[in-house]
Design a protein around this motif. Structure first.
Motif, mmCIF file in Angstrom:
data_model
loop_
_atom_site.group_PDB
_atom_site.id
_atom_site.type_symbol
_atom_site.label_atom_id
_atom_site.label_comp_id
_atom_site.label_asym_id
_atom_site.label_seq_id
_atom_site.Cartn_x
_atom_site.Cartn_y
_atom_site.Cartn_z
ATOM 1 N N TYR A 1 0.935 -1.142 0.149
ATOM 2 C CA TYR A 1 0.143 0.040 0.035
ATOM 3 C C TYR A 1 0.826 1.413 -0.038
ATOM 4 C CZ TYR A 1 0.897 0.831 5.057
ATOM 5 O OH TYR A 1 1.649 1.008 6.363
ATOM 6 N N GLU A 2 0.166 2.368 -0.353
ATOM 7 C CA GLU A 2 0.952 3.606 -0.455
ATOM 8 C C GLU A 2 -0.073 4.373 0.026
ATOM 9 O OE1 GLU A 2 2.964 6.898 -3.382
ATOM 10 O OE2 GLU A 2 2.061 5.091 -4.368
ATOM 11 N N GLN A 3 0.283 5.339 0.910
ATOM 12 C CA GLN A 3 -0.434 6.372 1.496
ATOM 13 C C GLN A 3 -0.573 7.521 0.609
ATOM 14 O OE1 GLN A 3 -1.075 4.735 4.671
ATOM 15 N NE2 GLN A 3 -1.804 6.900 4.637
ATOM 16 N N PRO A 4 -1.799 8.279 0.514
ATOM 17 C CA PRO A 4 -2.099 8.994 -0.660
ATOM 18 C C PRO A 4 -1.595 10.634 -0.233
ATOM 19 C CG PRO A 4 -3.933 8.906 0.733
ATOM 20 C CD PRO A 4 -3.004 8.036 1.376
ATOM 21 N N THR A 5 -0.552 10.926 0.626
ATOM 22 C CA THR A 5 -0.129 12.163 0.772
ATOM 23 C C THR A 5 0.313 12.919 -0.191
ATOM 24 O OG1 THR A 5 0.592 11.313 3.181
ATOM 25 C CG2 THR A 5 1.127 13.472 2.808
ATOM 26 N N LYS A 6 1.037 12.508 -0.966
ATOM 27 C CA LYS A 6 1.530 13.308 -2.144
ATOM 28 C C LYS A 6 0.516 13.642 -3.447
ATOM 29 C CE LYS A 6 4.458 9.593 -3.920
ATOM 30 N NZ LYS A 6 5.851 9.076 -4.002
ATOM 31 N N TYR A 7 -0.718 12.939 -3.267
ATOM 32 C CA TYR A 7 -1.782 13.155 -4.336
ATOM 33 C C TYR A 7 -3.075 13.537 -3.724
ATOM 34 C CZ TYR A 7 1.539 9.110 -5.870
ATOM 35 O OH TYR A 7 2.417 8.257 -5.957
ATOM 36 N N LEU A 8 -2.878 14.068 -2.582
ATOM 37 C CA LEU A 8 -4.091 14.849 -2.116
ATOM 38 C C LEU A 8 -4.392 16.182 -2.656
ATOM 39 C CD1 LEU A 8 -3.698 14.131 1.638
ATOM 40 C CD2 LEU A 8 -4.951 13.169 0.083
ATOM 41 N N VAL A 9 -5.779 16.403 -3.078
ATOM 42 C CA VAL A 9 -6.162 17.593 -3.761
ATOM 43 C C VAL A 9 -6.095 18.688 -2.668
ATOM 44 C CG1 VAL A 9 -8.623 17.051 -3.195
ATOM 45 C CG2 VAL A 9 -7.873 18.451 -5.394
ATOM 46 N N SER A 10 -5.588 19.952 -3.242
ATOM 47 C CA SER A 10 -5.308 21.086 -2.438
ATOM 48 C C SER A 10 -6.745 21.769 -2.019
ATOM 49 C CB SER A 10 -4.270 22.075 -2.995
ATOM 50 O OG SER A 10 -3.328 21.199 -2.761
ATOM 51 N N SER A 11 -7.488 21.936 -3.432
ATOM 52 C CA SER A 11 -8.765 22.834 -3.458
ATOM 53 C C SER A 11 -9.849 21.665 -3.646
ATOM 54 C CB SER A 11 -8.510 23.905 -4.311
ATOM 55 O OG SER A 11 -9.674 24.498 -4.628
ATOM 56 N N THR A 12 -11.007 22.095 -3.209
ATOM 57 C CA THR A 12 -12.346 21.458 -3.425
ATOM 58 C C THR A 12 -13.105 22.392 -4.391
ATOM 59 O OG1 THR A 12 -13.396 22.442 -1.633
ATOM 60 C CG2 THR A 12 -12.452 20.313 -1.383
ATOM 61 N N ALA A 13 -12.344 23.416 -5.415
ATOM 62 C CA ALA A 13 -13.157 24.081 -6.128
ATOM 63 C C ALA A 13 -13.167 23.265 -7.489
ATOM 64 C CB ALA A 13 -12.475 25.469 -6.588
ATOM 65 N N TYR A 14 -14.112 22.265 -7.382
ATOM 66 C CA TYR A 14 -14.128 21.549 -8.496
ATOM 67 C C TYR A 14 -14.865 22.090 -9.843
ATOM 68 C CZ TYR A 14 -12.869 18.063 -4.869
ATOM 69 O OH TYR A 14 -12.355 17.422 -3.744
ATOM 70 N N GLU A 15 -14.606 21.621 -10.982
ATOM 71 C CA GLU A 15 -15.480 22.187 -12.179
ATOM 72 C C GLU A 15 -15.358 21.046 -13.115
ATOM 73 O OE1 GLU A 15 -14.725 25.921 -14.012
ATOM 74 O OE2 GLU A 15 -14.524 26.835 -12.242
ATOM 75 N N ASP A 16 -16.508 20.767 -13.941
ATOM 76 C CA ASP A 16 -16.408 19.799 -14.798
ATOM 77 C C ASP A 16 -15.441 19.821 -15.764
ATOM 78 O OD1 ASP A 16 -18.459 18.263 -13.213
ATOM 79 O OD2 ASP A 16 -19.978 18.596 -14.143
ATOM 80 N N SER A 17 -15.162 21.039 -16.138
ATOM 81 C CA SER A 17 -14.218 21.221 -17.310
ATOM 82 C C SER A 17 -12.893 20.918 -17.014
ATOM 83 C CB SER A 17 -14.222 22.825 -17.658
ATOM 84 O OG SER A 17 -14.236 23.695 -16.539
ATOM 85 N N PHE A 18 -12.497 20.952 -15.604
ATOM 86 C CA PHE A 18 -11.207 20.431 -15.243
ATOM 87 C C PHE A 18 -10.723 19.135 -15.761
ATOM 88 C CE2 PHE A 18 -11.218 23.854 -11.664
ATOM 89 C CZ PHE A 18 -10.880 24.858 -12.643
ATOM 90 N N PRO A 19 -9.291 18.669 -16.034
ATOM 91 C CA PRO A 19 -9.211 17.439 -16.489
ATOM 92 C C PRO A 19 -8.838 16.373 -15.415
ATOM 93 C CG PRO A 19 -7.284 18.964 -16.226
ATOM 94 C CD PRO A 19 -8.197 19.760 -15.951
ATOM 95 N N THR A 20 -8.828 16.684 -14.317
ATOM 96 C CA THR A 20 -8.152 15.586 -13.524
ATOM 97 C C THR A 20 -9.317 15.143 -12.408
ATOM 98 O OG1 THR A 20 -6.122 16.390 -13.733
ATOM 99 C CG2 THR A 20 -6.293 14.513 -11.874
#
Length: 194
Positions: free
Chosen positions: A27-46
């Motif tokens: 297993y790998e902890q997700p620390t380096k993959y955590l999203v910083s902002s919850t300002a999500y938009e459907d037009s964003f790629p990830t």
């Protein structure tokens, strides 16, 4: 005999061993993959993922710290508190530090997709709010036949997964069709105007 029965007869004449999940998965902890902002938009790629029911929480434009899962390098994301998990084969960001990314141990004679399907058979409902991967879940055992048998099992289950998705899409289309005709047939206003 089916292809699977032939593979089992050929490769497993004395049965199939069971192994703990932590003997084939890391297993790998997700620390380096955590999203910083919850300002999500459907037009964003990830996509931003959770292992729970929602799965895709939204999309982010953050370009660093992306977990680069792919069809050739998939991962199982595992919610450490609920033990929910999902198969992921596309790049993503993680929402929660309670998630673990599970991959095969180097040199493991296993198919990650086979292990994923085997995990679906584990009947465990957490009773307390605590982290479960290390303390309990990783100790559950799963069958581990030789790789050719695993591949045949995966081939068969992938086929059923594909058929299930087609049936779900067909059912959704029929529901929409039903709703359309129900509205058309039970809306008498247009008929009264004519």
């Amino acid at each position: 005999m089916s292809r699977l029965e032939n593979a089992i007869a050929q490769y497993c004449p004395d049965g199939v061993p069971f192994v703990p999940l932590d003997s084939v998965l890391v297993y790998e902890q997700p620390t380096k993959y955590l999203v910083s902002s919850t300002a999500y938009e459907d037009s964003f790629p990830t996509p931003v993922l959770t292992a729970g029911q929602t799965f895709i929480l939204g999309y982010t434009n953050e370009s660093s710290g992306i977990y680069n899962a792919s069809p050739d390098g998939p991962v199982i994301i595992f919610d450490d508190f609920t033990t929910a998990f999902k198969w992921v084969d596309f790049p993503f960001k993680a929402k929660s530090s309670a998630m673990k990314m599970l991959t095969l141990k180097p040199g493991a004679s296993a198919s990650l997709r086979f292990i994923y399907f085997a995990m679906l058979c584990i009947d465990f409902m957490p009773q307390e709010h605590s982290r479960h991967w290390i303390s309990r879940y990783s100790k559950f055992t799963v069958p581990l036949p030789p790789v050719p048998v695993q591949e045949e099992v995966v081939r068969s289950l992938n086929l059923f997964t594909s058929l299930e998705a087609e049936l779900r899409a067909e059912l959704d289309a029929r529901r929409e069709q039903f709703e359309y005709y129900r509205r058309q047939l039970l809306t008498f206003e247009e008929l009264a105007d004519g």
